[in-house]
Structures are given as C-alpha cells and as structure tokens.
Design a protein around this motif. Structure first.
Motif, short mmCIF file in Angstrom:
data_model
loop_
_atom_site.label_atom_id
_atom_site.label_comp_id
_atom_site.label_asym_id
_atom_site.label_seq_id
_atom_site.Cartn_x
_atom_site.Cartn_y
_atom_site.Cartn_z
N GLY A 144 18.96 39.58 -13.39
CA GLY A 144 17.95 40.17 -14.25
C GLY A 144 17.84 41.67 -14.17
O GLY A 144 17.15 42.29 -14.98
N GLU A 145 18.50 42.28 -13.18
CA GLU A 145 18.46 43.73 -13.07
C GLU A 145 19.34 44.38 -14.14
O GLU A 145 20.26 43.76 -14.69
N THR A 146 19.05 45.65 -14.43
CA THR A 146 19.82 46.41 -15.40
C THR A 146 20.61 47.49 -14.69
O THR A 146 20.07 48.20 -13.83
N ALA A 147 21.88 47.62 -15.05
CA ALA A 147 22.74 48.61 -14.41
C ALA A 147 23.49 49.40 -15.48
O ALA A 147 23.88 48.85 -16.52
N PRO A 148 23.69 50.70 -15.26
CA PRO A 148 24.47 51.50 -16.22
C PRO A 148 25.94 51.10 -16.17
O PRO A 148 26.46 50.77 -15.10
N ILE A 149 26.60 51.13 -17.32
CA ILE A 149 28.05 50.91 -17.38
C ILE A 149 28.65 52.01 -18.26
O ILE A 149 27.98 52.58 -19.11
N THR A 150 29.92 52.32 -18.02
CA THR A 150 30.60 53.40 -18.72
C THR A 150 31.84 52.86 -19.41
O THR A 150 32.64 52.15 -18.80
N LEU A 151 31.99 53.21 -20.69
CA LEU A 151 33.17 52.77 -21.42
C LEU A 151 34.41 53.44 -20.86
O LEU A 151 34.52 54.67 -20.86
N LEU A 152 35.35 52.64 -20.37
CA LEU A 152 36.60 53.16 -19.81
C LEU A 152 37.66 53.32 -20.90
O LEU A 152 38.43 54.28 -20.90
N GLY A 153 37.71 52.39 -21.83
CA GLY A 153 38.68 52.45 -22.91
C GLY A 153 38.47 51.29 -23.85
O GLY A 153 37.84 50.29 -23.51
N ARG A 154 39.03 51.42 -25.06
CA ARG A 154 38.88 50.36 -26.05
C ARG A 154 40.13 50.31 -26.91
O ARG A 154 40.82 51.31 -27.10
N ASP A 155 40.43 49.13 -27.41
CA ASP A 155 41.59 48.93 -28.29
C ASP A 155 41.16 48.07 -29.46
O ASP A 155 40.97 46.86 -29.32
N ARG A 156 41.00 48.71 -30.60
CA ARG A 156 40.54 47.99 -31.79
C ARG A 156 41.52 46.90 -32.21
O ARG A 156 41.14 45.85 -32.71
N SER A 157 42.82 47.16 -32.03
CA SER A 157 43.82 46.24 -32.56
C SER A 157 43.82 44.89 -31.86
O SER A 157 44.23 43.88 -32.43
N THR A 158 43.36 44.84 -30.60
CA THR A 158 43.27 43.57 -29.89
C THR A 158 41.81 43.18 -29.61
O THR A 158 41.55 42.16 -28.99
N ASP A 159 40.86 44.00 -30.08
CA ASP A 159 39.43 43.73 -29.94
C ASP A 159 38.98 43.71 -28.49
O ASP A 159 38.11 42.92 -28.10
N ILE A 160 39.55 44.59 -27.67
CA ILE A 160 39.21 44.59 -26.24
C ILE A 160 38.59 45.93 -25.85
O ILE A 160 39.14 46.99 -26.16
N ALA A 161 37.44 45.87 -25.19
CA ALA A 161 36.80 47.05 -24.61
C ALA A 161 36.63 46.81 -23.12
O ALA A 161 36.36 45.69 -22.67
N VAL A 162 36.79 47.87 -22.33
CA VAL A 162 36.69 47.77 -20.87
C VAL A 162 35.64 48.78 -20.38
O VAL A 162 35.68 49.96 -20.76
N PHE A 163 34.74 48.32 -19.54
CA PHE A 163 33.68 49.16 -18.98
C PHE A 163 33.83 49.24 -17.46
O PHE A 163 34.24 48.27 -16.81
N LYS A 164 33.45 50.39 -16.93
CA LYS A 164 33.36 50.56 -15.48
C LYS A 164 31.91 50.33 -15.06
O LYS A 164 30.98 50.67 -15.78
N THR A 165 31.73 49.76 -13.88
CA THR A 165 30.39 49.53 -13.37
C THR A 165 30.38 49.65 -11.85
O THR A 165 31.39 49.36 -11.19
N GLU A 166 29.26 50.10 -11.33
CA GLU A 166 29.08 50.15 -9.88
C GLU A 166 28.52 48.83 -9.36
O GLU A 166 28.49 48.60 -8.15
N ALA A 167 28.08 47.97 -10.28
CA ALA A 167 27.53 46.68 -9.87
C ALA A 167 28.64 45.81 -9.29
O ALA A 167 29.79 45.89 -9.69
N SER A 168 28.27 44.99 -8.34
CA SER A 168 29.23 44.09 -7.71
C SER A 168 28.84 42.64 -8.01
O SER A 168 27.77 42.17 -7.63
N LEU A 169 29.73 41.96 -8.75
CA LEU A 169 29.51 40.56 -9.11
C LEU A 169 30.73 39.75 -8.68
O LEU A 169 31.79 40.31 -8.40
N PRO A 170 30.61 38.44 -8.67
CA PRO A 170 31.81 37.62 -8.42
C PRO A 170 32.82 37.83 -9.55
O PRO A 170 32.44 37.78 -10.74
#
Length: 307
Positions: free
Chosen positions: A70-96
């Motif tokens: 339920g917590e909110t964490a900032p994320i940063t766009l690392l890169g995106r590729d429209r042709s494959t519809d993929i976006a990647v974000f960086k985060t300091e949060a640690s999840l499984p």
C-alpha cells in the motif's frame, strides 16, 4: 464421511484455493503505476526494475508506484520502446522478483490468468483462455515479438501491463491491447531482450534507411519484361538528405522490389531488415527506375544518430 466442502475431496475447492494462492504469490511482485491518464499495472521483473506496457505511459516525470503493502514509491523511466510496447522503470523499492517462464509451451485452450494491481482496490484478476498461439510477428511499428499470444478474457481498467500467469504460477509476459481491442500478450522472451538493451543504452536503436515508401502495383508489361515473381513493390516518395538511402543513390520514384533475395511488397518486410544486429550491414536492393531494372548497394544506418 468427508464433507462436500472438504478441499481434500472436492477438486473445485482445491482448484479455487490453488488459483487464489497463485494470484497472491504473483501479486507480491505487482505494482500500480500512478500519475498516468489511465491506470496501469507494472511487474517487478528484475532487481530494481519494473516493466510495463509502453502505450499506457503518457507522463515521464513525477511517476510513482503503489506497492503491494500500500505504500507509494517514486519510480524513474529508464527507457521505452514503442515498437514492442515495453517500458522499463528504475525503483529503489525492493520486492520479490517475479517467477518468469520464457520457454513455456503455451497452447490454445490453456488457462489464462491476468493479474494486475489497482492503486485503490489492490489486486484484481481476470480468468479466461489462451485463444491463439502463433509464431513470431511484427508490430505496426516494426517491433519483433517472439510469439503471437491472444487471450479471451475480460480486460479491466488497469489491465495494461498486467501479468499473464500460467497454471504453474509463473509469468509468461504482460498483457496489452492490440488491433480492434484484441487482448495480446508481450512474451517474456521479448521483454528480456528489450530490457537488456534498454538497461545498456536507454533506447533501442534500429536500422535506418531514410526512406518514405508506399506500396504500388506493378504494370503487367514490367512484370512480363523482367519475369518478376511479384505484382507489387514499394515506391519511394521521400528520401532524407544524407541518409543511407540518399548516399546509396536511391531516388524519388524508384520502386523497390527486393532486399537481398527477399521480395518487399509491404513496409513490414523492409522493417524486418532494420533489427539492431543489421546496423552497418551492406545489402543489395533491386529496384525499377525509369523502366529499367537496377541493383544498388546500401549500408544500413542507425536510428538516433545524426544523419
């Protein structure tokens, strides 16, 4: 005597509980991406990296993610590729890190479980079937997708970027919308390949020709004169100054017929040659100019570089 509600003897209860357990486990790796025009989901794909559907990402600054707790964490766009519809974000949060199956043999009729996360309502699930599984294909922007996977299930708000989970509880890709509102899955193999490139370069640089083309039908006289095995070609309607095509001598009005020995009657057939591994490769283009058949050598450039 066992009760009808005993999960040890009632297969429906056992199935229901197993499904709930799978959703709960996958949900620990799912986030809701906030600050967008429409809600969307994201998957904690690798340590410090979240993947999502690029078409759902309209803002690139001040983006946050709602985490499973339920917590909110900032994320940063690392890169995106429209042709494959993929976006990647960086985060300091640690999840499984999500359990990924990039080699699973999906079949039409397999159970399809779409799991996403909403910032206000938490986890949501849609269950259906895999309706179509096919070979690799190219998006309308030329992106190479390793497998064609179409689903038959409800696509709720926030389902863009939701995980497609198989019956073993592993994620085989994320879900997005395709033509005519069809529901498609970008497979894990494609995601891994694009993530590798975005992490390394921040963008996907593809091959570049500097041409604008449109399909045209060839006159029967030309087909007969040159014994062509195609009825269509691509007519050049624009050539960018100093681009690879311009440097190779391609001109307005040329009609391209082949790259190497492959006929090209549609733009997607040209895009197949513009994958990153072909940058710098010299190819032979067969074309018709002023009623004559010619072969021209062209070295594929790189998009994103100064022309």
């Amino acid at each position: 005597m066992s009760s009808p509600t005993d999960s040890n003897t009632n297969p429906l209860i056992a199935f229901s509980q197993n499904l709930a357990d799978i959703v709960e486990a996958v949900g620990q790796s799912l986030v809701a991406i906030n600050g967008q025009r429409f809600p969307c989901s994201g998957i904690y794909w690798r340590d410090g990296l979240i993947v999502a559907s690029e078409e759902t990402i309209k803002r690139t600054e001040e983006i946050t993610a709602t985490l499973p707790n339920g917590e909110t964490a900032p994320i940063t766009l690392l890169g995106r590729d429209r042709s494959t519809d993929i976006a990647v974000f960086k985060t300091e949060a640690s999840l499984p890190v999500v359990s990924i199956d990039s080699d699973g043999e999906l079949k039409a009729g397999n159970l399809a479980i779409a799991v996403g996360r909403d910032a206000e309502r938490g986890l949501f699930v849609s269950q259906g079937v895999v309706s179509t599984v096919g070979d690799s294909w190219r998006s309308s922007l030329g992106g190479y997708i390793d497998r064609f996977i179409r689903l038959d299930l409800n696509f709720y708000p926030g389902s863009g970027g939701s995980a497609l989970v198989n019956a073993a509880g592993s994620v085989v890709g994320f879900n997005t919308t395709g033509p005519r509102r069809s529901i498609l899955t970008i497979p894990a193999a494609t995601i891994n390949r694009v993530v590798d490139q975005l992490v390394e370069k921040g963008q996907i640089n593809r091959g570049y020709l500097g041409l604008a083309m449109q399909p045209v039908y060839l006159p029967e006289a030309l087909i007969a004169a040159f014994t062509l095995n195609t009825k269509q070609g691509l007519m050049v309607v624009n050539v960018e100054s100093q681009a690879p095509a311009d440097q190779a001598g391609i001109m307005l009005g040329d009609v391209l017929l082949k790259i190497e020995d492959t006929p090209i009657a549609r733009l997607r057939e040209v895009q197949a040659y513009l994958e990153p591994q072909n940058i710098g490769k010299t190819v032979t283009i067969q074309l018709i100019r002023a009623g004559a058949l010619q072969n021209i050598s062209l070295t594929i450039g790189e998009s994103g570089r100064s022309k």
